[in-house]
Design an enzyme around this catalytic site. Sequence first.
Site, PDB file in Angstrom:
ATOM      1  N   ASN A 127    -129.369  67.534  31.062  1.00 44.26           N
ATOM      2  CA  ASN A 127    -128.190  66.660  31.019  1.00 44.26           C
ATOM      3  C   ASN A 127    -128.600  65.189  30.905  1.00 44.26           C
ATOM      4  O   ASN A 127    -129.538  64.754  31.575  1.00 44.26           O
ATOM      5  CB  ASN A 127    -127.337  66.844  32.280  1.00 44.26           C
ATOM      6  CG  ASN A 127    -126.570  68.142  32.254  1.00 44.26           C
ATOM      7  OD1 ASN A 127    -126.295  68.678  31.182  1.00 44.26           O
ATOM      8  ND2 ASN A 127    -126.222  68.663  33.419  1.00 44.26           N
ATOM      9  N   HIS A 128    -127.910  64.445  30.076  1.00 38.69           N
ATOM     10  CA  HIS A 128    -128.138  63.016  29.921  1.00 38.69           C
ATOM     11  C   HIS A 128    -127.110  62.230  30.739  1.00 38.69           C
ATOM     12  O   HIS A 128    -126.021  62.721  31.046  1.00 38.69           O
ATOM     13  CB  HIS A 128    -127.999  62.610  28.452  1.00 38.69           C
ATOM     14  CG  HIS A 128    -129.083  63.152  27.573  1.00 38.69           C
ATOM     15  ND1 HIS A 128    -129.469  62.517  26.410  1.00 38.69           N
ATOM     16  CD2 HIS A 128    -129.877  64.247  27.674  1.00 38.69           C
ATOM     17  CE1 HIS A 128    -130.443  63.204  25.821  1.00 38.69           C
ATOM     18  NE2 HIS A 128    -130.695  64.265  26.568  1.00 38.69           N
ATOM     19  N   ARG A 129    -127.484  61.016  31.057  1.00 42.58           N
ATOM     20  CA  ARG A 129    -126.531  60.107  31.699  1.00 42.58           C
ATOM     21  C   ARG A 129    -125.325  59.908  30.774  1.00 42.58           C
ATOM     22  O   ARG A 129    -125.485  59.786  29.557  1.00 42.58           O
ATOM     23  CB  ARG A 129    -127.231  58.776  31.962  1.00 42.58           C
ATOM     24  CG  ARG A 129    -126.427  57.784  32.754  1.00 42.58           C
ATOM     25  CD  ARG A 129    -127.264  56.564  33.102  1.00 42.58           C
ATOM     26  NE  ARG A 129    -126.476  55.567  33.807  1.00 42.58           N
ATOM     27  CZ  ARG A 129    -126.984  54.443  34.313  1.00 42.58           C
ATOM     28  NH1 ARG A 129    -128.270  54.187  34.188  1.00 42.58           N
ATOM     29  NH2 ARG A 129    -126.189  53.586  34.949  1.00 42.58           N
ATOM     30  N   THR A 163    -125.555  57.794  25.968  1.00 41.91           N
ATOM     31  CA  THR A 163    -126.245  59.025  26.371  1.00 41.91           C
ATOM     32  C   THR A 163    -127.705  59.042  25.915  1.00 41.91           C
ATOM     33  O   THR A 163    -128.435  59.983  26.224  1.00 41.91           O
ATOM     34  CB  THR A 163    -125.536  60.255  25.774  1.00 41.91           C
ATOM     35  OG1 THR A 163    -125.567  60.168  24.339  1.00 41.91           O
ATOM     36  CG2 THR A 163    -124.101  60.353  26.263  1.00 41.91           C
ATOM     37  N   PRO A 175    -125.773  63.551  35.716  1.00 37.77           N
ATOM     38  CA  PRO A 175    -124.728  64.559  35.984  1.00 37.77           C
ATOM     39  C   PRO A 175    -125.333  65.909  36.378  1.00 37.77           C
ATOM     40  O   PRO A 175    -125.221  66.895  35.658  1.00 37.77           O
ATOM     41  CB  PRO A 175    -123.976  64.638  34.652  1.00 37.77           C
ATOM     42  CG  PRO A 175    -125.011  64.318  33.620  1.00 37.77           C
ATOM     43  CD  PRO A 175    -125.936  63.316  34.254  1.00 37.77           C
TER      44      PRO A 175
END
Length: 212
Positions: free
Chosen positions: A81-83, A88, A109
């Site tokens: 998951n990316h910020r 992103t 996340p």
Amino acid sequence: MTGPNPREAYPIPGNKNVQFINNTITKPGIIIGDYSYYDALNGESFEEQVLYHYEMLGTKLIIGKFCSIAPETRFIMSGGNHRMDGSTYPFNLFGNGWEAHTPTLEQLPLKGDTVVGNDVWIGRRATIMPGVRIGDGAIIGAEAVVVKDVPPYTIIGGNPAKEIRKRYDPNIIQELLEIRWWDADIELINRFMGAIVSGDMEMLRQMKNEGF
């Protein structure tokens, strides 16, 4: 009848694809119950199918007993998951000053542990997304993409995966969750295997009454 040795990595003589997963694990964040197996295509390990699993994040993949996991099943963990509160793009990965913008764990996340119950069948090329919880006795269709929790004894399929139907009436599901045959000693499981594989509730009740 004794059954296979649960401490054998490859319980079928001459077969290097079917593996009892808990004997092949090297990472502490993957916890697998006895007799759960992965059917590889070309001898690859189960761990190769667990993607973006970074120890520093602290999330775990937990799978119960007697699960059947078909080839090319993939578990996407929270490290993928990316910020998302801004861009992103993972600038920090490329260094050269960009590492100053490495996100904290609180800014990512993270979805928590991914948990699969007991006696779960996962079809070929299914993808399990981060933080999903799959209940006991569930069936995941081939190529399903599982993005949310799956109730016990439920058949799901599709992308995103949706419920197709329950395997049994609600009262039977509740009773099976109370019987929990997978927690019995293997000697008792051997004795009542006919009832286990056929769903003979009368005999399963007798199994439960025999003291486990």
